[in-house]
Design a protein around this motif. Structure first.
Motif, PDB file in Angstrom:
ATOM      1  N   UNK A  33       0.869  -0.983   0.056  1.00 64.31           N
ATOM      2  CA  UNK A  33       0.101  -0.134   0.139  1.00 64.31           C
ATOM      3  C   UNK A  33       1.067   1.462  -0.236  1.00 64.31           C
ATOM      4  N   UNK A  34       1.918   1.122   0.783  1.00 62.01           N
ATOM      5  CA  UNK A  34       2.941   2.200   0.909  1.00 62.01           C
ATOM      6  C   UNK A  34       3.513   2.578  -0.668  1.00 62.01           C
ATOM      7  N   UNK A  58       1.613   2.441  -3.256  1.00 58.29           N
ATOM      8  CA  UNK A  58       0.387   2.885  -4.121  1.00 58.29           C
ATOM      9  C   UNK A  58      -0.312   1.685  -4.768  1.00 58.29           C
ATOM     10  N   UNK A 110      -2.224  -7.110 -13.010  1.00 53.36           N
ATOM     11  CA  UNK A 110      -0.880  -6.610 -11.913  1.00 53.36           C
ATOM     12  C   UNK A 110      -1.425  -6.823 -10.574  1.00 53.36           C
ATOM     13  N   UNK A 148       4.455   6.177   9.226  1.00 52.26           N
ATOM     14  CA  UNK A 148       3.313   5.553   8.625  1.00 52.26           C
ATOM     15  C   UNK A 148       2.117   6.592   8.793  1.00 52.26           C
ATOM     16  N   UNK A 174       1.667   8.732   5.675  1.00 50.20           N
ATOM     17  CA  UNK A 174       1.142   8.028   4.528  1.00 50.20           C
ATOM     18  C   UNK A 174      -0.228   7.482   4.504  1.00 50.20           C
ATOM     19  N   UNK A 175      -0.810   7.343   5.647  1.00 46.61           N
ATOM     20  CA  UNK A 175      -1.927   7.164   6.061  1.00 46.61           C
ATOM     21  C   UNK A 175      -1.971   5.459   6.146  1.00 46.61           C
ATOM     22  N   UNK A 176      -0.872   4.850   6.728  1.00 43.04           N
ATOM     23  CA  UNK A 176      -0.950   3.593   7.046  1.00 43.04           C
ATOM     24  C   UNK A 176      -1.678   3.217   8.154  1.00 43.04           C
ATOM     25  N   UNK A 228      -8.641   7.121   3.501  1.00 39.40           N
ATOM     26  CA  UNK A 228      -7.926   6.457   2.500  1.00 39.40           C
ATOM     27  C   UNK A 228      -7.758   6.850   1.165  1.00 39.40           C
ATOM     28  N   UNK A 244      -3.944   8.009  -1.024  1.00 40.97           N
ATOM     29  CA  UNK A 244      -3.471   7.246  -2.072  1.00 40.97           C
ATOM     30  C   UNK A 244      -2.694   8.004  -2.906  1.00 40.97           C
ATOM     31  N   UNK A 256       0.808   8.331  -1.331  1.00 43.92           N
ATOM     32  CA  UNK A 256       1.616   7.376  -1.505  1.00 43.92           C
ATOM     33  C   UNK A 256       2.295   7.564  -2.687  1.00 43.92           C
ATOM     34  N   UNK A 257       1.690   7.871  -3.610  1.00 37.67           N
ATOM     35  CA  UNK A 257       2.275   8.204  -5.014  1.00 37.67           C
ATOM     36  C   UNK A 257       3.198   8.961  -5.078  1.00 37.67           C
ATOM     37  N   UNK A 264       8.181   5.624   0.723  1.00 33.65           N
ATOM     38  CA  UNK A 264       8.660   5.320   2.227  1.00 33.65           C
ATOM     39  C   UNK A 264       9.789   4.349   2.034  1.00 33.65           C
ATOM     40  N   UNK A 290       4.058   0.345 -11.915  1.00 29.41           N
ATOM     41  CA  UNK A 290       2.702  -0.241 -12.353  1.00 29.41           C
ATOM     42  C   UNK A 290       1.760   0.172 -11.560  1.00 29.41           C
ATOM     43  N   UNK A 291       1.894   0.196 -10.325  1.00 28.80           N
ATOM     44  CA  UNK A 291       0.629   0.812  -9.246  1.00 28.80           C
ATOM     45  C   UNK A 291       0.258   2.217  -9.729  1.00 28.80           C
ATOM     46  N   UNK A 309       9.350   5.157  -8.423  1.00 33.89           N
ATOM     47  CA  UNK A 309       7.966   5.889  -8.610  1.00 33.89           C
ATOM     48  C   UNK A 309       8.277   7.319  -8.778  1.00 33.89           C
TER      49      UNK A 309
END
Lengths: 267, 225
Positions: free
Chosen positions: A186-187, A189, A197, B49, B52-54, B72, B76, B79-80, B84, B107-108, B156
């Motif tokens: 999740x970190x 993305x 994927x 953490x 980044x909203x973890x 959340x 997102x 995090x993009x 971290x 890819x994410x 990224x």
């Protein structure tokens, strides 16, 4: 066993796992409890009469009350099992042929529920819940070490006992490891979706988890061998089959016979 | 220019435990390299953490890239744009090969496979790690894992780097190599580190997490070996 258990009082610093306070069931020998659950399950599976099944369920509920365990520890597994069975229970009346009870659509075009199917569903629901409740009441507070010890003393193969013990011990660790991987994903993305994927990434995570668990198991084994592990768990406590156990065992035999008598008497 | 992160009165407690963060204020400006110190268990990693909203704070505001972030969906995007690097690279690297792990982030972000591969090759070359491209992540050495986990985040193309104990467990040569790599990067950084020499070479400012709050670093910094 290579390591004979030291009988008598627990070693200083070792917490007493069966404190006299709280549930009276906790004072029973784990073997008595294990055998009682197995006998109860064997009897309940035979039962078909609703009255007999009801009596078995009532007995299990009574023992839940006696066991005095936290409500959450009872309700969570119960909800999990009943949730799984729900679909089966709902469809069973419609898939079992017999006397029509309820017709959906005109002339039962969408399906017909039968009386026999309904009884079958009730039978299965009562059986499963009675056995699970009894299991939770008698074994719910037993920790893995003592459960394994009791199973071994009941002459279950050591390999199976150890598999069970390690599973119970490490399942949380593996779950934590997977949670950490999910956080790391999740970190960067990751949002799970229905695409290649996502499937590939989750597959990688599962594969990594397997490899790491295997690796960890080898490290754990090494650490255990460093401390003299030879394939047997020494347990700092001897099991004792006492007079209470004899009493409970006799009582169990009588009650279970009573359930069977009820079944044949009504049937 | 607007701040990258702006945190006000942030409170956080793990369930059933006393709060670790009790009103943290933090600002991170572009180009700034801020070092956070603090005792073990002071909540330094927790802070990263939360950014980044973890984890979700119990109270307080987190603004990132000029917008408030609460749920959340809002995190997102954070995090993009903020990368971290985890304290334990084993928690981060999960794909079979270095190439796949580095391509995971791009890819994410929705890049095509070709774009992802291009950015991976560029990043690995920049960090001098191209020879590790086809290696199995699981079999890398500790130092290689650390550098690859940094590469995976850099792929990224983040605007900020959050580094959790980046020099942990590295030998002197690898530590210095990592330091040179990080110093050459244009990104703003939030650095959590016990390594004093590493902090002094990399960070432009410092602060200390004490009693759940961020304060100015103690003079002389004598408490850390």
């Amino acid at each position: 066993m290579g390591h004979r258990t030291q009988a008598g009082a627990p070693l200083p610093g070792v917490p007493d796992r069966h404190p006299a306070v709280g549930s009276p069931l906790r004072r029973l020998d784990p073997r008595t409890r294990l055998l009682a659950v197995c006998a109860f399950a064997a009897v309940v599976i035979v039962l078909e009469q609703p009255a007999a099944l009801g009596a078995a369920l009532a007995l299990a509920l009574l023992l839940i009350l006696v066991a005095r365990q936290p409500l959450r520890r009872i309700l969570r597994p119960l909800a999990a099992m009943d949730g799984l069975m729900l679909i089966m229970l709902l469809t069973l009346p419609f898939t079992t042929p017999g006397t029509p009870l309820l017709q959906l659509g005109t002339e039962g075009a969408w399906g017909t529920a039968s009386v026999e199917g309904l009884w079958l569903a009730v039978d299965i629901a009562l059986t499963a819940n009675a056995i699970l409740l009894m299991l939770l009441a008698l074994l719910g507070d037993l920790d893995p070490v003592h459960l394994g010890h009791a199973l071994h003393r009941l002459h279950l193969p050591m390999a199976l006992v150890q598999l069970l013990q390690f599973t119970l011990r490490y399942i949380n660790l593996i779950h934590d490891e997977f949670s950490r991987l999910r956080v790391a994903m999740r970190a960067r993305g990751f949002v799970a979706g229905t695409n290649r994927h996502s499937i590939r990434s989750l597959g990688y995570a599962l594969g990594t988890l397997l490899v790491r668990s295997l690796d960890r198991s080898e490290r754990v084994l090494c650490a255990m061998q460093c401390r003299g592990f030879t394939g047997h768990f020494p347990v700092v406590e001897s099991l004792r089959f006492g007079s209470t156990d004899a009493l409970v065992a006799t009582l169990g035999v009588l009650v279970f016979s009573g359930l069977l008598w009820l079944e044949w008497h009504l049937g | 220019m607007a701040e990258l992160f702006r945190v006000r009165d942030l409170w956080f407690a793990y369930p059933g435990r006393a709060p670790v963060l009790r009103g943290v204020d933090l600002d991170l400006a572009p180009g700034q390299r801020l070092a956070v110190t603090g005792a073990n268990g002071a909540g330094k990693s927790t802070l990263l953490w939360l950014l980044l909203g973890l984890l979700r704070p119990n109270a307080g505001q987190i603004e990132a890239f000029g917008a408030p972030r609460r749920v959340e969906a809002e995190f997102i995007e954070v995090r993009h744009r903020a990368g971290l690097v985890f304290q334990d690279p084993d928690n981060q690297l999960f794909c079979p090969t270095v190439l796949e792990d580095c391509a995971f982030g791009p890819l994410c972000l929705g890049r095509s496979r070709a774009q992802a591969l291009a950015v991976v090759d560029r990043t690995l070359e920049q960090l001098g790690l191209l020879h590790l491209r086809e290696r199995i992540t699981y079999q890398l050495s500790g130092g290689e894992k650390r550098l690859v986990s940094l590469a995976a985040v850099l792929c990224m193309e983040p605007e900020v780097l959050l580094l959790d104990e980046p020099s942990n467990g590295l030998d002197e040569t690898t530590g210095e190599r990592l330091l040179c790599l990080l110093k050459a990067l244009p990104q703003a950084m939030l650095l959590v580190s016990h390594d004093r020499a590493f902090r002094e070479h990399l960070a432009t400012t410092g602060c200390h997490l004490h009693d759940g709050r961020l304060i100015a670093p103690p003079p002389q910094e004598t408490q850390h070996p």
